[in-house]
Motif scaffolding. Structure first.
Motif, short mmCIF file in Angstrom:
data_model
loop_
_atom_site.label_atom_id
_atom_site.label_comp_id
_atom_site.label_asym_id
_atom_site.label_seq_id
_atom_site.Cartn_x
_atom_site.Cartn_y
_atom_site.Cartn_z
N GLY A 159 0.81 -1.23 0.00
CA GLY A 159 0.00 0.00 0.00
C GLY A 159 0.84 1.27 0.00
N LEU A 160 2.15 1.12 0.13
CA LEU A 160 3.04 2.30 0.14
C LEU A 160 3.90 2.31 -1.13
CD1 LEU A 160 4.30 2.13 3.85
CD2 LEU A 160 2.38 3.47 2.93
N HIS A 161 4.44 3.47 -1.43
CA HIS A 161 5.45 3.59 -2.49
C HIS A 161 6.82 3.66 -1.84
CE1 HIS A 161 1.94 4.49 -4.95
NE2 HIS A 161 2.70 4.31 -6.02
N VAL A 162 7.78 3.02 -2.47
CA VAL A 162 9.15 3.03 -1.94
C VAL A 162 10.03 3.78 -2.94
CG1 VAL A 162 11.05 1.64 -1.06
CG2 VAL A 162 8.70 0.76 -0.94
N LEU A 163 10.53 4.93 -2.50
CA LEU A 163 11.38 5.76 -3.35
C LEU A 163 12.81 5.73 -2.84
CD1 LEU A 163 8.37 7.19 -3.50
CD2 LEU A 163 9.66 8.97 -4.67
N PRO A 164 13.78 6.02 -3.72
CA PRO A 164 15.14 6.19 -3.20
C PRO A 164 15.16 7.37 -2.23
CG PRO A 164 15.01 6.81 -5.54
CD PRO A 164 13.69 6.22 -5.18
N GLY A 165 15.89 7.24 -1.13
CA GLY A 165 16.02 8.36 -0.20
C GLY A 165 16.52 9.58 -0.96
N VAL A 166 15.98 10.74 -0.59
CA VAL A 166 16.33 11.97 -1.29
C VAL A 166 17.80 12.32 -1.05
CG1 VAL A 166 15.89 14.46 -1.38
CG2 VAL A 166 13.97 12.85 -1.21
N VAL A 167 18.47 12.73 -2.12
CA VAL A 167 19.84 13.25 -2.04
C VAL A 167 19.73 14.77 -2.23
CG1 VAL A 167 22.15 13.20 -3.07
CG2 VAL A 167 20.78 11.09 -2.96
N ASP A 168 19.73 15.49 -1.11
CA ASP A 168 19.52 16.94 -1.12
C ASP A 168 20.89 17.61 -1.17
OD1 ASP A 168 18.86 19.60 -0.68
OD2 ASP A 168 17.60 19.21 1.07
N VAL A 169 21.24 18.12 -2.35
CA VAL A 169 22.61 18.61 -2.55
C VAL A 169 22.81 20.06 -2.12
CG1 VAL A 169 23.01 17.00 -4.45
CG2 VAL A 169 22.26 19.32 -4.98
N HIS A 170 21.82 20.63 -1.44
CA HIS A 170 21.94 22.04 -1.07
C HIS A 170 21.28 22.32 0.28
CE1 HIS A 170 21.82 26.46 -2.71
NE2 HIS A 170 22.11 26.41 -1.42
N VAL A 171 22.04 22.16 1.35
CA VAL A 171 21.56 22.54 2.68
C VAL A 171 22.64 23.35 3.40
CG1 VAL A 171 20.11 20.47 2.91
CG2 VAL A 171 22.42 20.47 3.90
N HIS A 172 22.18 24.17 4.33
CA HIS A 172 23.08 24.92 5.22
C HIS A 172 22.71 24.54 6.66
CE1 HIS A 172 24.19 27.91 2.01
NE2 HIS A 172 23.01 27.57 1.56
N PHE A 173 23.60 23.83 7.33
CA PHE A 173 23.35 23.44 8.72
C PHE A 173 24.15 24.29 9.72
CE2 PHE A 173 21.79 18.87 7.58
CZ PHE A 173 20.58 19.41 7.18
N ASN A 174 25.11 25.07 9.20
CA ASN A 174 25.70 26.17 9.99
C ASN A 174 26.52 25.75 11.21
OD1 ASN A 174 24.05 27.56 8.13
ND2 ASN A 174 22.38 27.68 9.58
N GLU A 175 26.92 24.50 11.27
CA GLU A 175 27.73 24.04 12.38
C GLU A 175 29.02 23.44 11.81
OE1 GLU A 175 25.93 20.94 14.69
OE2 GLU A 175 27.54 20.91 16.17
N PRO A 176 30.19 23.76 12.35
CA PRO A 176 30.41 24.51 13.59
C PRO A 176 30.23 26.02 13.43
CG PRO A 176 32.51 23.93 12.58
CD PRO A 176 31.45 23.25 11.77
N GLY A 177 30.14 26.67 14.56
CA GLY A 177 30.23 28.13 14.61
C GLY A 177 28.90 28.85 14.71
N ARG A 178 27.89 28.36 13.97
CA ARG A 178 26.58 29.01 14.08
C ARG A 178 25.51 27.94 14.32
NH1 ARG A 178 28.89 32.11 9.88
NH2 ARG A 178 29.42 34.23 10.57
N ALA A 179 25.81 27.04 15.24
CA ALA A 179 24.86 25.95 15.51
C ALA A 179 23.55 26.50 16.08
CB ALA A 179 25.46 24.93 16.46
N ASN A 180 23.60 27.72 16.60
CA ASN A 180 22.34 28.31 17.09
C ASN A 180 21.42 28.71 15.93
OD1 ASN A 180 24.30 30.30 16.50
ND2 ASN A 180 23.12 31.84 17.62
N TRP A 181 21.93 28.64 14.69
CA TRP A 181 21.07 28.89 13.52
C TRP A 181 20.36 27.60 13.11
CZ3 TRP A 181 22.90 32.81 9.31
CH2 TRP A 181 23.37 33.99 9.94
#
Ligand SMILES: [Zn+2]
Length: 460
Positions: free
Chosen positions: A50-72
């Motif tokens: 009943g579900l669809h199985v897709l390849p996990g997304v490969v997101d080539v553009h994220v900003h996680f800001n750590e180290p240094g701005r982990a509060n972002w």
């Protein structure tokens, strides 16, 4: 026969070219077989009927800001949001961490932070700036996936924009290292002057901000980047293209053999400039949201694969920077990595009938092959068992409380989606169920595979 670690049974399995009901067998984190009704037993079985199985997304553009701005944001919360939304690999940008990823030691510091806290696999972009050209080779040795340059101000003092000489030099170096260059393409002279003029006149509202970043600023910068890439032989990736004319230039360059790809983001497909006025600070980004006419052109380009890669450009800031009425002061960045897949499935597949195979291609197969993540992006024997199980008949409204970001602020909040990621699997282990991350962080660094010539994805 060796006992399997995992069997995912009976789901509608989506690959780049087909959809079929099949079982997926996993051993040691790898897919070993994809066929109907695999016999035998496994340590764990998941019923995907009943579900669809897709390849996990490969997101080539994220900003996680750590180290240094982990509060972002930070790796713990950013990667939990990815897992919740169906993303299993990210390529993280060299800014807005501090230090930015401009040399070997800053790469090491980020790899360390990510290795400790990331719930998804991660690759790292290095910077291409006027202050680190000599260090690009050092970054390549560490395993960066490519280099990111800003053709306009990045908004962050420690990551200077690449002037033309820097970009041209950097592209030559990247070409010799066999790595792509990603550009934020907006004409700096134009956008800076228009912004200064508006601010001097006290015109600081949403419409004033939009007017300071006109379509032509993007169109001109993309044209220049393409010329540089053609001249240097550098592989070029244009991030967050927001206009039909921008995409058209990339399509024309590809048609004459230039190695260039176009990326856009869900926010350019789901929202338009009226939404910036309606939603305010939370929807400010650069390039800005565009007119409905541009949005329609992006959908058309995406359907015929003139846009090859869909990524989130997840770029949060602290709440103090994401409030107010002065649109030139508000932080430009949208939080969206968690809603990437569900927004695309809902607006692209269910509302616009773009085939699931095509959506899997632009969210996983092409991003992975473009950045030479050789074990990622497809549901086939030999690939990492990175999967997302989605229910295309379950609608839900995204609440602020559902967001796994550090700051529960996103323009996608309050939207009702007509599809829902149910379970995300990274290398054979479940990392999220029903929007909540589970288990311990076990993300690994992904480095580019051997530089084999990857054929450019064909137009549909
Ligand atoms: Zn970005």
């Amino acid at each position: 026969m060796k006992r399997l670690d995992l069997l995912v049974r009976g789901g509608a399995v989506i690959s780049s070219d087909a959809e079929s009901i099949a079982d997926i067998a996993v051993s040691d984190g790898k897919i070993v077989e994809v066929t109907p009704e695999i016999s035998g037993a496994a340590r764990e079985e998941i019923d995907a009927r009943g579900l669809h199985v897709l390849p996990g997304v490969v997101d080539v553009h994220v900003h996680f800001n750590e180290p240094g701005r982990a509060n972002w944001e930070g790796w713990a919360t950013g990667s939990a949001a990815c897992a919740a939304g169906g993303t299993t690999t990210v390529a993280e940008m060299p800014l807005n961490s501090h230090p930015p990823t401009l040399d070997g030691p800053s790469f090491d510091a980020k790899e360390n932070a990510a290795g400790t806290s990331s719930r998804v696999d991660f690759a790292l972009w290095g910077g291409l700036t006027p202050v680190n050209l000599e260090l690009m080779e050092e970054l390549a040795e560490r395993g960066v996936i490519g280099f990111k340059a800003f053709m306009s101000s990045s908004g962050i003092d420690d990551f200077p924009a690449a002037d033309d000489a820097t970009l041209f030099d950097g592209m030559q170096r990247a070409a010799s290292l066999g790595l792509p260059v990603a550009v934020h393409a907006e004409n700096d002279a134009l956008t800076s002057a228009l912004a200064a003029r508006a601010i001097a006149a006290g015109q600081i509202g949403a419409r004033d901000y939009l007017a300071s970043r006109p379509v032509i600023a993007e169109v001109e910068a993309i044209a220049r980047a393409i010329l540089f890439a053609e001249e240097t032989g550098c592989a070029l990736h244009v991030v967050h293209v927001s206009t039909g004319r921008g995409v058209a230039q990339i399509a024309a360059a590809r048609a004459r053999g230039v190695d260039v790809t176009a990326e856009t983001c869900p926010h350019y497909l789901v929202f338009d400039e009226d939404d910036l006025e309606r939603l305010g600070a939370t929807a400010k980004c650069a390039p800005p949201l565009r007119s409905r006419c541009e949005v329609d052109q992006l959908w058309q380009a995406l359907a015929q694969r003139d846009i090859q890669i869909l990524a989130s450009d997840h770029s949060p800031g602290p709440p103090a920077l994401k409030t107010g009425d002065d649109f030139f002061r508000i932080w430009g960045g949208i939080s969206g990595c968690q809603s990437l897949l569900t927004s695309l499935l809902s607006a692209g597949h269910i509302a616009r009938e773009i085939p699931l195979t095509e959506l899997a291609t632009i969210t996983a197969a092409i991003p992975a092959s473009r950045l030479r993540m050789t074990a990622k992006g497809s549901i086939a024997a030999g690939y990492d068992a990175d999967l997302v199980l989605v229910n295309l008949r379950e609608s839900f409204t995204l609440r602020a409380d559902d967001l796994r970001y550090r700051h529960k602020q996103s323009p996608f909040t309050g939207m009702t989606f007509s599809s829902r990621p149910k379970r995300t699997i990274l290398r054979g282990r479940t990392v999220a169920i029903d929007g909540t991350a589970v288990g311990n962080p076990r993300g690994r660094l992904v480095t580019p595979g051997l530089p084999v010539p990857v054929p450019l994805p064909a137009r549909r």
